[in-house]
Structure formats: C-alpha cells, structure tokens
Design an enzyme around this catalytic site. Structure first.
Site, PDB file in Angstrom:
ATOM      1  N   TYR A 144       0.834  -1.203   0.000  1.00 27.32           N
ATOM      2  CA  TYR A 144       0.000   0.000   0.000  1.00 27.32           C
ATOM      3  C   TYR A 144       0.869   1.254   0.000  1.00 27.32           C
ATOM      4  O   TYR A 144       0.619   2.201  -0.761  1.00 27.32           O
ATOM      5  CB  TYR A 144      -0.921  -0.015   1.217  1.00 27.32           C
ATOM      6  CG  TYR A 144      -1.833   1.176   1.316  1.00 27.32           C
ATOM      7  CD1 TYR A 144      -2.881   1.352   0.423  1.00 27.32           C
ATOM      8  CD2 TYR A 144      -1.651   2.137   2.311  1.00 27.32           C
ATOM      9  CE1 TYR A 144      -3.725   2.449   0.507  1.00 27.32           C
ATOM     10  CE2 TYR A 144      -2.482   3.234   2.399  1.00 27.32           C
ATOM     11  CZ  TYR A 144      -3.515   3.390   1.505  1.00 27.32           C
ATOM     12  OH  TYR A 144      -4.347   4.480   1.591  1.00 27.32           O
ATOM     13  N   ALA A 176      -7.589   7.061   8.442  1.00 27.00           N
ATOM     14  CA  ALA A 176      -8.918   7.682   8.397  1.00 27.00           C
ATOM     15  C   ALA A 176      -9.991   6.681   8.795  1.00 27.00           C
ATOM     16  O   ALA A 176      -9.866   5.477   8.551  1.00 27.00           O
ATOM     17  CB  ALA A 176      -9.201   8.226   7.003  1.00 27.00           C
TER      18      ALA A 176
END
Length: 249
Positions: A144, A176
């Site tokens: 990622y 988040a």
C-alpha cells in the site's frame, strides 16, 4: 456566487468513505458532481457512472458520459483505491499487480482520459488522494505504501508537465475512519486493540474523519486556490511531522 458554481467535478471511488464525503462537500459548494465507482452512490444530486478504473474502455465511456451530460469537466478527484496488508514478503506478484493497477495505473487512466476536457477549462484541477504512509514507514503496509509513494511522485510530475494549464495536487490523509479501516479492524484478532493501536499512532489521539480529508480536497480543487499546484497536503493528525509523548496528549 457559490465557490464552484458552473464547475463540474468528477470523483472516483465516490460512493463511500473519503470519496462520498468529497462528493457531498463539492455539491454543498455549488459544483455539479459525477461519481465514478463500481458501487452505486447514495448521495442525492450526483450523476453516478458505474466504472472500473482498471479498464480503459470503462473509464473512457464514463468520462464521455459525464461530459455529454454536463457539457464540460473542470475538476478530477482521483480517490479510488484499495488497501493491502503485510510486509514486503507477504503479497505475491498477482497482488502487487492488482493493487498497483488500481491505485496507480487507475489514476493514470482517469487522468489521461480527462485531460483533453480539463485543458479546455479555465479552472482545471486534479486532486489525488495519496496517504501519509508514502512518507512515513508503518508496519505491515509495504504494498500500500509503495502504491501511494507512486501517487506522490505522479502528482508532482503531472503538476510540472501541466503547470499554468491544470493545477495538480494531492491530499495525504493519516489513518482515516473509513469503511476500509473498519473492515481491516473487523478482520483483526482483537478489533478493540487494533483500533487502539491505530489511534495511538496519531499524535492528535484520534483517527482522521472522511469529512476532514474532503475539506482539504475541496480546498485544493477550488478556483480560489489558483496559485496552489504541486502541493502535497497532509491531513494526518500530526502523524507525519510530530513526535509527541503519549503523556502530553
């Protein structure tokens, strides 16, 4: 006049999380908004275009539909992406190809298809959703992080290529509170402990909200930010730059 009045914005991955929050924010400021996603959007007022950004024909058809519907395209928010967990040895070649194809080449496909229309706009802007892990090493995020590092570099290179014609910027959220993170936590052996660990690595002591990331995206997309290009804006609760002892929080 509203800030984005008469402007048309396209948000990829706009049916959930940061993308959905961005679609709402842009709508609230007067933009006409199209959402490109594989899943339907529940946001009233948007034009939903089902699209798979790993397929060039799907992307081209969706952007053509947006321009035919609204007559123009001024803003592209490249938000669609997927996560990956593990160190550099954890994911096989097929998984590396899958994530990089969607997160990186997918952004290229959308940008490439949108550029002819953006270059006709007096307020052209691209905002890419990157991540603070492009700059900060965190455990179990090798693939990622690599994909988001590529987005950071792509943002700067594209901003240089089209300076004065299309503004290109990126938002770098910290961890988040999004559906992807919720799914990640649901798959953990101890979900409460996993959430606590994610929260504690953010100096502000909480996760970033989707609305906070969306507000930053809207700022970078706004014609009021006409001199802002090649900017990588962290919205990370201090994760990228602060080292605050827990006792001080």
């Amino acid at each position: 006049m509203s800030e984005f009045e008469n402007l048309v914005a396209l948000v990829t991955g706009g049916s959930s999380g940061i993308g959905a929050a961005t679609a709402r924010e842009l709508l609230s400021r007067g933009a006409s908004v199209a959402v490109l996603d594989r899943n339907p959007s529940s946001e009233p007022g948007v034009l939903f275009c089902e699209a798979d950004i790993t397929d060039v024909e799907s992307v081209t058809a969706a952007i053509t539909r947006v321009v035919e519907h609204f007559g123009r395209l001024d803003i592209v928010v490249n938000n669609a992406g997927i996560g990956a967990v593990g160190d550099v040895g954890a994911n096989d070649d097929d998984e590396w190809r899958r994530v990089l194809d969607l997160n990186v080449v997918g952004t290229v496909r959308v940008t490439r298809a949108a550029l002819p229309h953006l270059l006709r706009s007096p307020a052209a802007a691209i905002v890419n959703t990157c991540s603070i892990v492009a700059r900060v090493g965190v455990p179990q995020r090798a693939l990622y992080s690599a994909s988001k590092g590529a987005i950071e570099a792509l943002t700067l290179a594209t901003a240089a290529d089209f300076v004065g014609r299309v503004r290109v910027n990126a938002v770098l959220p910290g961890t988040a509170d999004t559906p992807w993170v919720s799914r990640l936590l649901d798959g953990a052996e101890d979900a409460a402990l996993a959430r606590d660990q994610l929260t504690r690595r953010q100096p502000m002591g909480r996760l970033v909200t989707a609305d906070e990331a969306a507000y930053a995206i809207a700022y970078l997309a706004s014609p009021r930010a006409a001199s802002t290009t090649g900017t990588l804006l962290a919205v990370d609760g201090g994760m990228g730059g602060l080292r605050v002892p827990e006792a001080a929080r």
